[in-house]
Write a protein that holds these residues in place. Structure first.
Motif, mmCIF file in Angstrom:
data_model
loop_
_atom_site.group_PDB
_atom_site.id
_atom_site.type_symbol
_atom_site.label_atom_id
_atom_site.label_comp_id
_atom_site.label_asym_id
_atom_site.label_seq_id
_atom_site.Cartn_x
_atom_site.Cartn_y
_atom_site.Cartn_z
ATOM 1 N N ARG A 40 -5.035 6.488 6.618
ATOM 2 C CA ARG A 40 -4.372 7.389 5.597
ATOM 3 C C ARG A 40 -4.282 8.588 5.995
ATOM 4 N N MET A 41 -5.377 9.405 6.346
ATOM 5 C CA MET A 41 -5.268 10.810 6.782
ATOM 6 C C MET A 41 -4.962 11.072 7.938
ATOM 7 N N SER A 54 -6.330 9.420 0.133
ATOM 8 C CA SER A 54 -7.008 8.600 1.045
ATOM 9 C C SER A 54 -8.261 7.852 0.476
ATOM 10 N N THR A 62 0.899 -1.131 -0.142
ATOM 11 C CA THR A 62 0.040 -0.022 0.063
ATOM 12 C C THR A 62 0.948 1.493 0.014
ATOM 13 N N ASN A 63 0.674 1.937 -1.034
ATOM 14 C CA ASN A 63 1.541 3.324 -1.031
ATOM 15 C C ASN A 63 0.776 4.095 -0.330
ATOM 16 N N HIS A 64 1.010 4.630 0.810
ATOM 17 C CA HIS A 64 0.632 5.645 1.636
ATOM 18 C C HIS A 64 0.528 7.055 1.307
ATOM 19 N N THR A 65 1.425 7.491 0.145
ATOM 20 C CA THR A 65 1.005 8.783 -0.269
ATOM 21 C C THR A 65 0.012 8.975 -1.147
ATOM 22 N N GLU A 72 -10.255 -0.374 14.300
ATOM 23 C CA GLU A 72 -9.458 0.721 13.739
ATOM 24 C C GLU A 72 -9.483 0.713 12.209
ATOM 25 N N TYR A 73 -9.676 -0.314 11.779
ATOM 26 C CA TYR A 73 -9.372 -0.424 10.104
ATOM 27 C C TYR A 73 -10.609 -0.210 9.285
ATOM 28 N N GLU A 115 -12.527 8.125 7.714
ATOM 29 C CA GLU A 115 -11.727 9.292 8.166
ATOM 30 C C GLU A 115 -12.142 10.468 7.373
ATOM 31 N N HIS A 116 -12.121 11.740 8.131
ATOM 32 C CA HIS A 116 -12.251 13.038 7.342
ATOM 33 C C HIS A 116 -11.718 14.022 8.134
ATOM 34 N N ARG A 161 -10.474 -8.288 2.574
ATOM 35 C CA ARG A 161 -10.909 -8.703 3.788
ATOM 36 C C ARG A 161 -12.164 -8.300 4.297
ATOM 37 N N ASN A 212 -6.928 -4.828 2.722
ATOM 38 C CA ASN A 212 -8.160 -4.474 3.669
ATOM 39 C C ASN A 212 -9.530 -4.704 2.999
ATOM 40 N N HIS A 264 -7.997 5.752 -1.751
ATOM 41 C CA HIS A 264 -7.339 4.604 -2.319
ATOM 42 C C HIS A 264 -7.070 3.547 -1.346
ATOM 43 N N LYS A 265 -7.962 2.855 -0.945
ATOM 44 C CA LYS A 265 -7.736 2.026 0.175
ATOM 45 C C LYS A 265 -6.796 0.756 0.042
ATOM 46 N N SER A 266 -6.451 0.482 1.205
ATOM 47 C CA SER A 266 -5.475 -0.597 1.212
ATOM 48 C C SER A 266 -6.038 -1.803 0.551
#
Lengths: 386, 386
Positions: free
Chosen positions: B225-226, A119, A113-116, A166-167, A171-172, A129, A126, A121-123
């Motif tokens: 991510r965020m 957001s 997962t490229n976390h740059t 938590e997964y 998020e906002h 799953r 994940n 673009h989900k893992s």
């Protein structure tokens, strides 16, 4: 009972027949079943399993798995689905999910997962799953006698809730510079995972289940989780239940790991605790992991590492992936093959002491796999040429 | 030129002529053992010959005993510290909000430095955790825990030397939780730009002032991510201003995995609240538990409260069995923070020598002695050093 039904049939007519159908249907439904039966092997007695190579060391290790299966004449065919971690479209991962729905079982490497990336673009891991609702991640940490570690004879089963917590990826940014991330805990999922944990403990003859939480701070969220665990525990009086706060748990794990038996916990704590335990037994290259859902099962290494820095250098430890494939064979009820391969792996680890670099040896991946194949050939039944 | 400039110029001139002057103020000895928080330059309000007053909060349970022990040792070392004891049991202030007694608050604001023993949170008292109250009152945003292996107290890990710096105000412990519908609970993790920047700046300054080589940010930005992305971005920005300190980023699970296998690879770790809680306790477990781990909380406006993180141990309270090491080492951390490095080194060495000797250890360290005997031994060693 059947004759009575037949006798009553002309009187009650269709109603009884319909009721029987309804009852029949509910008896056959999956919900009541404790264990899932994989789809029967359809073509010539061979199973088809989805294979997702992933990134990093995934492709090379899964090639070794395929090699080993071919060599040992295991009746499993792999349907390979590639997932490109660099692409932003979700088509790849959706194809993979469809393939898994079709086959019911999968073996996968970790998808990076490229976390740059933004957001939305989900893992990919994940996404897999949650779409397949693989709610239980089970990791059995066992010390291998042949591997040098600070703590010996560890035997802990970790059951981690795999879909929420938590997964949730919710998020906002309410105001610029203020970000909220939501942790969701639901009653249904907590009951489900607690039930899974206790059933597994009973099946394996384990004495105690420990719930790991942080309910002193997150009173509502982890409080709900803990309450669900207590409720389920009351239905299993033969199994002891206790709970421990997560920071105390990690402290105890590094000083006295033998006090733990089976542990059940929400998603993030599961991540921390499973990595700590994997480190205790010798590293990420040794422990296999399994993700079970109601209808599907996906097998991978327990610590889900991509291993970018050691990719394609023939130094990765194949043990975790090979043991994961044995777990898959057990799930498909091919126990003989599973035990044969597992025995060969453990013999290589413990007796011949052929170790890869991560556990202090000098061997390469291919040497270890060759050794396993030799042991299978000498002890096992039919094999192809090396 | 000012006095110092004259002195250093003269010394340099003399050195060039071949005369070495042993100038005590030039020794930049900052013990790597219990890192100092501020630079060597004396604080404007600390007079090296004057007495500095420190607010002492003895706490509950074993708190009073260990506070007395620390005061005795400081007296034996002739440290220029005067103690002002205060009680912080919560009282209900105007407006119905719980707050700490105003005398305590005034005392802390005046003296800026505090030493705190363990506080208990009675379950049905109605007021929130005392630690939380203190944190909110003084805006203690950074929790610093240096973890160094103690020679003489054997654990499976012998080469630990790291510092965990944890953001203490927001993150997962924001306390914002609600039940959305019956059976679904949502807990909010809050990450703000300001708090992240503040903690990152503190971490880098700490690393610079204590000759630490690298700072590692611990995160889970692949999943969150965020939120963790924001935290990471701030750390990266601050790292730009501190080019002399190396900056790396690592996933939380990788840190846990590697920490348990080889803790010597870590130096300074900076992270949000929850990860910090788990990791700092994990590291405490590596060196021997909470009974020997010091901890400091740094707040805005120059306030700093050093504390022992273990519990109140009500079962051994009043029996002279407590181990004052944690509070003592926190007090040593406090001395370094105030610039009194000589006294800090003296007391610390005495404490470690006593533990290494193994003659008068308290029960939790494996011995049979009383707290007073342990304290007396350290006092004796400190006096012998003069």
């Amino acid at each position: 009972m059947a004759t009575l039904t037949k006798a009553l049939k002309p009187i009650l007519g269709r109603q009884l027949g319909n009721t029987a159908k309804v009852f029949g249907a509910s008896v056959n439904s999956q919900r009541g079943k404790p264990t899932y039966s994989p789809p029967p092997a359809k073509y010539g007695g061979r199973h088809t399993v989805t294979l997702i190579p992933g990134d990093g060391i995934g492709p090379e290790l899964l090639n070794h798995v395929r090699e080993l299966f071919r060599f040992s004449c295991v009746p499993v065919d792999f349907e390979v689905v590639h997932v490109d971690s660099a692409s932003t479209s979700e088509d790849d991962i959706n194809n993979a999910i469809t393939a898994i729905r079709r086959n019911g079982v999968a073996l996968k490497g970790n998808i990076e997962t490229n976390h740059t990336m933004p957001s939305n673009h989900k893992s990919r891991n994940n996404l897999l799953r949650t779409s397949l609702d693989l709610y239980a991640n089970v990791m059995h940490c066992q010390s291998l006698p042949g591997v040098q570690t600070r703590h010996k004879n560890i035997d802990i089963i970790i059951i981690r809730e795999n879909t929420e917590g938590e997964y949730s990826s919710l998020e906002h940014e309410s105001v610029s510079g203020v970000v909220e991330s939501l942790k969701i805990i639901t009653r249904n999922n907590s009951l489900r995972i607690a039930d899974y944990a206790f059933r597994l403990a009973r099946e394996k003859g384990r004495r105690r289940v420990t719930a790991v939480h942080k309910a002193n701070i997150m009173k509502l969220a982890d409080g709900l989780f803990l309450q669900c665990c207590k409720e389920v525990a009351s239905g299993y009086p033969d199994i002891e239940f206790d709970s421990m706060i997560v920071d105390n748990t990690t402290m105890q794990l590094v000083s006295k790991p033998h006090q733990f038996d089976v542990m059940v916990m929400p998603n993030l704590y599961g991540n921390v605790v499973s990595n700590v335990c994997a480190g205790l037994v010798g590293g990420p290259g040794l422990v296999p992991g399994a993700n079970y859902g109601r209808d599907y099962a996906v097998f991978e290494t327990a610590t889900r590492n991509t291993g970018k820095s050691i990719a394609n250098r023939n130094i990765a430890n194949p043990t975790a992936m090979l043991l994961a494939s044995c777990l898959m064979l057990d799930h498909l009820k091919l126990h003989d093959y599973a035990n044969m391969i597992r025995g060969a792996i453990l013999t290589t680890m413990n007796e011949t002491r052929l170790h890869t670099i991560d556990i202090g040896g000098q061997g390469t991946t291919s040497e270890v796999v060759q050794s396993i194949m030799r042991i299978i050939q000498s002890s096992g039944p039919l094999t192809t040429e090396i | 030129m000012s006095g110092n400039a004259w002195r250093s110029t003269l010394i340099k001139l003399l050195e060039r002529c071949g005369v070495r002057i042993n100038d005590a103020s030039r020794t930049t000895e900052v013990s790597r053992v219990m890192g100092a928080i501020k630079t060597q330059s004396p604080q404007p309000r600390t007079f090296s010959r004057g007495i500095q007053t420190v607010t002492l909060i003895p706490g509950d349970g074993i708190g009073p005993e260990i506070s007395t022990a620390v005061m005795k040792i400081f007296e034996a070392a002739k440290a220029p510290i005067q103690w002002e004891e205060k009680n912080v049991t919560a009282i209900k202030g105007p407006g119905g909000r719980w707050m700490i007694p105003p005398e305590a608050k005034e005392s802390m604001d005046k003296h800026k430095i505090g030493l705190k023993g363990p506080l208990k949170t009675p379950i049905a008292a109605g007021h929130p955790s005392m630690n939380l109250l203190l944190r909110k009152t003084f805006d203690l945003y950074a929790n610093v825990r240096p973890c160094v292996s103690i020679e003489g107290y054997k654990t499976p890990y012998t080469d630990v030397d790291l510092v965990t710096i944890r953001e203490n105000t927001e993150g997962e412990y924001s306390g914002i939780e609600h039940v959305i519908v019956d059976g679904v609970v949502q807990s909010i993790k809050l990450i703000t730009e300001d708090a992240s920047r503040r903690i990152a700046e503190y971490a880098f300054e700490y690393a610079r002032n204590n000759q630490r080589t690298s700072v590692t940010a611990v995160h889970k930005a692949n999943i969150m991510r965020m939120s963790d992305g924001l935290f990471l971005r701030k750390c990266r920005e601050v790292a730009e201003n501190f080019k002399d300190v190396k900056f790396t980023e690592m996933y939380l699970d990788t840190v846990c995995l590697n920490m348990v296998q080889d803790p010597s690879q870590f130096d300074v770790l900076v992270m949000p609240n929850l990860y910090g809680d788990i990791l700092s306790d994990l590291c405490a477990g590596l060196i021997g538990g909470l009974g020997v781990t010091p901890s400091g909380n740094i707040g805005a406006n120059g306030v700093a409260i050093f504390e022992s993180v273990h519990g109140t141990a009500p079962d051994i309270a009043g029996k002279d069995l407590a181990n004052p090491t944690a509070l003592l080492l926190s007090a040593v951390m406090m001395l370094r923070h105030m610039g009194l490095h000589g006294y800090a080194k003296k007391i610390e060495t005495a404490c470690f020598d006593t533990i290494r000797d193994k003659k008068v250890l308290t029960k939790d360290l494996g011995g049979n002695s009383k707290c007073s005997e342990f304290t007396a031994d350290i006092c004796r060693r400190v006096q012998d050093m003069d």
